[in-house]
Enzyme design. Structure first.
Site, mmCIF file in Angstrom:
data_model
loop_
_atom_site.group_PDB
_atom_site.id
_atom_site.type_symbol
_atom_site.label_atom_id
_atom_site.label_comp_id
_atom_site.label_asym_id
_atom_site.label_seq_id
_atom_site.Cartn_x
_atom_site.Cartn_y
_atom_site.Cartn_z
ATOM 1 N N VAL A 11 0.838 -1.203 0.000
ATOM 2 C CA VAL A 11 0.000 0.000 0.000
ATOM 3 C C VAL A 11 0.872 1.251 0.000
ATOM 4 C CG1 VAL A 11 -1.743 1.276 1.309
ATOM 5 C CG2 VAL A 11 -1.834 -1.214 1.211
ATOM 6 N N ASP A 29 10.972 3.771 5.434
ATOM 7 C CA ASP A 29 10.889 2.390 5.908
ATOM 8 C C ASP A 29 12.115 2.087 6.770
ATOM 9 O OD1 ASP A 29 8.964 -0.081 4.687
ATOM 10 O OD2 ASP A 29 10.758 -0.711 5.786
ATOM 11 N N THR A 125 -4.843 -1.594 7.780
ATOM 12 C CA THR A 125 -6.109 -2.184 8.245
ATOM 13 C C THR A 125 -5.993 -2.515 9.729
ATOM 14 O OG1 THR A 125 -6.488 -3.070 6.062
ATOM 15 C CG2 THR A 125 -7.720 -4.101 7.861
ATOM 16 N N LEU A 255 -18.073 -13.655 -7.632
ATOM 17 C CA LEU A 255 -18.889 -14.874 -7.602
ATOM 18 C C LEU A 255 -18.198 -15.990 -8.398
ATOM 19 C CD1 LEU A 255 -22.467 -13.348 -8.067
ATOM 20 C CD2 LEU A 255 -21.513 -14.352 -5.976
ATOM 21 N N CYS A 265 -4.838 -10.282 2.493
ATOM 22 C CA CYS A 265 -5.932 -9.559 3.173
ATOM 23 C C CYS A 265 -7.075 -10.434 3.679
ATOM 24 C CB CYS A 265 -6.500 -8.499 2.234
ATOM 25 S SG CYS A 265 -5.354 -7.171 1.946
HETATM 26 C C1 UDX Z 1 -8.603 -7.722 -1.503
HETATM 27 C C2 UDX Z 1 -9.740 -6.701 -1.694
HETATM 28 O O1 UDX Z 1 -10.363 -6.934 -2.951
HETATM 29 C C3 UDX Z 1 -9.202 -5.287 -1.604
HETATM 30 O O2 UDX Z 1 -10.255 -4.347 -1.712
HETATM 31 C C4 UDX Z 1 -8.517 -5.123 -0.246
HETATM 32 O O3 UDX Z 1 -7.986 -3.843 -0.092
HETATM 33 C C5 UDX Z 1 -7.414 -6.157 -0.098
HETATM 34 O O4 UDX Z 1 -7.957 -7.472 -0.268
HETATM 35 P P1 UDX Z 1 -6.655 -8.726 -3.032
HETATM 36 O O5 UDX Z 1 -6.247 -9.539 -1.838
HETATM 37 O O6 UDX Z 1 -5.604 -8.037 -3.813
HETATM 38 O O7 UDX Z 1 -7.695 -7.583 -2.596
HETATM 39 O O8 UDX Z 1 -7.370 -9.701 -4.065
HETATM 40 P P2 UDX Z 1 -8.860 -9.980 -4.597
HETATM 41 O O9 UDX Z 1 -8.934 -9.658 -6.021
HETATM 42 O O10 UDX Z 1 -9.872 -9.397 -3.716
HETATM 43 O O11 UDX Z 1 -8.890 -11.576 -4.478
HETATM 44 C C6 UDX Z 1 -8.691 -12.233 -3.229
HETATM 45 C C7 UDX Z 1 -8.770 -13.723 -3.396
HETATM 46 O O12 UDX Z 1 -10.090 -14.119 -3.716
HETATM 47 C C8 UDX Z 1 -7.884 -14.284 -4.518
HETATM 48 O O13 UDX Z 1 -7.272 -15.466 -4.058
HETATM 49 C C9 UDX Z 1 -8.846 -14.572 -5.642
HETATM 50 O O14 UDX Z 1 -8.418 -15.614 -6.483
HETATM 51 C C10 UDX Z 1 -10.093 -14.967 -4.858
HETATM 52 N N1 UDX Z 1 -11.333 -14.743 -5.607
HETATM 53 C C11 UDX Z 1 -11.696 -13.475 -5.943
HETATM 54 C C12 UDX Z 1 -12.144 -15.818 -5.925
HETATM 55 O O15 UDX Z 1 -11.825 -16.974 -5.620
HETATM 56 N N2 UDX Z 1 -13.314 -15.585 -6.582
HETATM 57 C C13 UDX Z 1 -13.717 -14.340 -6.929
HETATM 58 O O16 UDX Z 1 -14.796 -14.207 -7.523
HETATM 59 C C14 UDX Z 1 -12.877 -13.256 -6.615
#
Ligand code: UDX
Length: 447
Positions: A11, A29, A125, A255, A265
Site C-alpha cells: 500500500v 521504511d 487495516t 462470484l 488480506c
Molecule cells: C482484496 C480486496 O479486494 C481489496 O479491496 C482489499 O484492499 C485487499 O484485499 P486482493 O487480496 O488483492 O484484494 O485480491 P482480490 O482480487 O480481492 O482476491 C482475493 C482472493 O479471492 C484471490 O485469491 C482470488 O483468487 C479470490 N477470488 C476473488 C475468488 O476466488 N473468486 C472471486 O470471484 C474473486
C-alpha cells in the site's frame, strides 16, 4: 505540499508512487534493502505500471525513499501504511503501528509542523478502536490531527485502484481533519465524482473489515453453490452466477467459484474480525466462521478429484500451473497453491510447478516440498500423471490443450480456476473443473 508515507509495503509503495506524480513525497521504511531498491527505481512488487511510474517519480525528484533513521523536515500530511500481520491465533498484531506512532511523537520536531497542522492518517487495516487507542494522544496533546482512511486496492490493479478508487472513506474525530483530507482527495483524484464518505474513525475502521468480509462471503457462497452444482447433470456454476449477477442487488462480481480466496488480506482480516467479535460478545460469528471453513476445505476438493482420477497418489507426478494467489501479482501469501502442494507432497507426489512470474515469486515456503520449477508449460507437463490449474493467468487461457498435453502420461487436467471451462476440450483429454458436471464420471457423483 510535503507528504510522508511511513511503511514501504504494497500500500505504501503504490500510494507514494501515485501521489509523487503530483506532490513531494518521502517514502520511509526501516528495511534498507527495500529503500535501496526503490531509490534505484526497482519495484520489489510485480504490479502493472508501478515500476514505470516509480521511475518517473524518482527521476523528477518528487519521490525520495528514506530510512527512518535519517533526518526529516515536517510534513503537511503523514500516511501510516505499515503492516498489521496476523498472530498465529488470528489476532491482529499492532506492533508496527505502535512503534511508528512512538517515533513520530519522540521526533515530533522533525516530523510535525509547529502550528499543529500536520494531519496523521492511518491507512493500515486495523480493528475498530485502534486509531484512537494509538494516535488520539496526538490530538489530546495538540501535536497534530488524526484520521483513518482505509485503502481498498487490489493486488494486480494497485496503481489503477489508487488513482481511481471506487470510494474514499474518511474517519475523523474533528471536522477540520475530515475536511482537510476531503480537500486533499478532491485535489488529488483525477476522477472528481468519486464518492467520499465521512464518518467516525471507528466506523471507517470497521468499513474496511466489513467490505472484505462481504467479498469473502460472496466467494465462499459461490464455492458452496459450485459443490452442489457438481451433482446436477448439465448444470454449470458460471451460467448460474451470470444469471444471478445481473440483479443489481447481487452484482456479478466476486462470484467466481474455484479453489478459494488467498492473499495478504482476506484470510488475515476475516480471522481478525472473528477474534475481535469473540472478544466483544464471547460468541463466534457464525457466518464468518463458515466463510473460513468453506475456504479451508477448497484445496482438498481438488485433491479429491485428483484421487478419483489417478487413484493412489504415492509415487505419482503432478504438474501445477499457477502458484500466485491470483493473476497479475507475484504474491503467493496464503495462496491455495501452498496447501495443495503440501498435501500432494505429504501423499508422496512429485510436483512440477510453472507460473508466468515464477522467478519473481518468493518460493521459500514451497522449497521444502521438493518442487521442480519449469519455465515452460510443455516441459512442466512432461511425463506427469495429471495437471492442476491453480491460478487463472491470462497466459494459460491462450494455451493449446492438445499441444501442452502431448507429453503427459495421462492427459488429465483438473482446473481449479475454470480457465478452460467455457472452451472446447479435445476428446483425447480428460478435463474436470470446479462447479460443473461436464466431463465428470458417474463415480464422482457417488463419492
Ligand atoms: C482484496 C480486496 O479486494 C481489496 O479491496 C482489499 O484492499 C485487499 O484485499 P486482493 O487480496 O488483492 O484484494 O485480491 P482480490 O482480487 O480481492 O482476491 C482475493 C482472493 O479471492 C484471490 O485469491 C482470488 O483468487 C479470490 N477470488 C476473488 C475468488 O476466488 N473468486 C472471486 O470471484 C474473486
Amino acid at each position: 505540499m510535503r507528504i510522508g508515507i511511513f511503511g514501504a509495503g504494497y500500500v505504501g509503495l503504490s500510494t507514494a508512487v501515485c501521489l509523487a506524480q503530483q506532490y513531494d513525497v518521502e517514502l520511509v521504511d526501516i528495511d534498507l534493502k527495500k529503500i535501496e531498491s526503490i531509490k534505484k527505481g526497482k519495484s520489489y512488487i510485480f504490479e502493472e505500471d508501478l515500476e514505470r511510474l516509480l521511475n518517473t517519480a524518482i527521476n523528477s525528484n518528487k519521490l525520495k525513499a528514506k530510512l527512518l533513521t535519517e533526518q526529516f523536515s515536517p510534513f503537511d500530511f503523514i500516511f501510516i501504511t505499515v503492516g498489521t500481520p496476523s498472530e498465529s491465533d488470528g489476532y491482529i498484531n499492532l506492533r508496527y503501528v505502535d512503534s511508528i506512532s512512538k517515533t513520530l511523537k519522540e521526533r515530533r520536531n522533525e516530523f510535525l509542523l509547529e502550528n499543529k497542522q500536520t494531519l496523521i492518517t492511518l491507512r493500515s487495516t486495523v480493528i475498530p478502536g485502534t486509531t484512537n487507542q494509538i494516535l488520539a494522544s496526538f490530538e489530546k496533546e495538540e501535536l497534530a490531527n488524526i484520521a483513518f482512511n482505509p485503502e481498498f486496492l487490489s493486488q494486480g490493479s494497485a496503481v489503477k485502484d489508487t488513482i481511481f478508487p471506487r470510494r474514499v472513506i474518511i474517519g475523523a474525530n474533528r471536522s477540520c481533519s475530515s475536511r482537510a483530507l476531503e480537500e486533499f482527495y478532491l485535489e488529488t483524484l483525477e476522477k472528481s465524482d468519486v464518492p467520499i464518505y465521512k464518518m467516525s474513525i471507528e466506523s471507517a475502521e470497521f468499513t474496511k473489515y466489513v467490505a472484505n468480509a462481504f467479498l469473502a462471503t460472496k466467494i465462499s457462497f459461490a464455492n458452496e453453490m459450485a459443490d452442489i452444482v457438481e451433482g446436477v447433470e448439465n448444470a454449470d456454476i458460471d451460467a448460474i452466477m451470470e444469471g444471478i449477477g445481473s440483479d443489481p442487488r447481487i452484482s456479478p462480481y466476486f462470484l467466481n467459484a474455484g479453489i478459494g480466496f488467498g492473499g495478504s488480506c482476506f484470510p488475515k482480516d476475516i480471522n481478525a474480525l472473528v477474534r475481535f467479535s469473540e472478544n466483544l460478545s464471547a460468541e463466534t460469528p457464525s457466518i464468518l466462521s463458515s466463510v473460513l471453513k468453506v475456504n479451508e476445505n477448497r484445496p482438498f476438493r481438488l485433491i479429491k478429484l485428483l484421487r478419483q482420477e489417478i487413484g493412489r497418489l504415492n509415487g505419482k507426478k503432478v504438474a501445477i500451473l499457477g502458484i500466485t494467489f491470483k493473476p497479475g501479482t507475484n504474491d503467493s501469501r496464503e495462496a491455495p497453491s501452498l496447501r495443495i502442494i503440501q498435501a500432494l507432497w505429504r501423499s508422496g507426489v512429485k510436483v512440477n510447478v510453472h507460473d508466468p512470474v515464477l522467478n519473481r515469486i518468493d518460493l521459500s515456503s514451497y522449497q521444502m516440498f521438493n518442487i521442480e520449477q519449469f519455465e515452460d508449460v510443455v516441459s512442466c507437463l512432461q511425463d506427469v500423471d495429471a495437471c492442476l490449474i491453480l491460478t487463472e493467468w491470462p497466459e494459460y487461457q491462450k494455451l493449446d490443450l492438445e499441444t501442452i498435453t502431448k507429453g503427459m502420461r495421462n492427459k488429465i487436467i483438473i482446473d481449479g480456476r475454470r480457465v478452460f471451462a467455457q472452451k472446447h476440450i479435445p476428446d483425447s483429454i480428460r478435463y474436470l473443473t470446479i462447479g460443473s458436471s461436464k466431463n465428470r464420471s458417474p463415480a464422482i457423483f457417488n463419492s
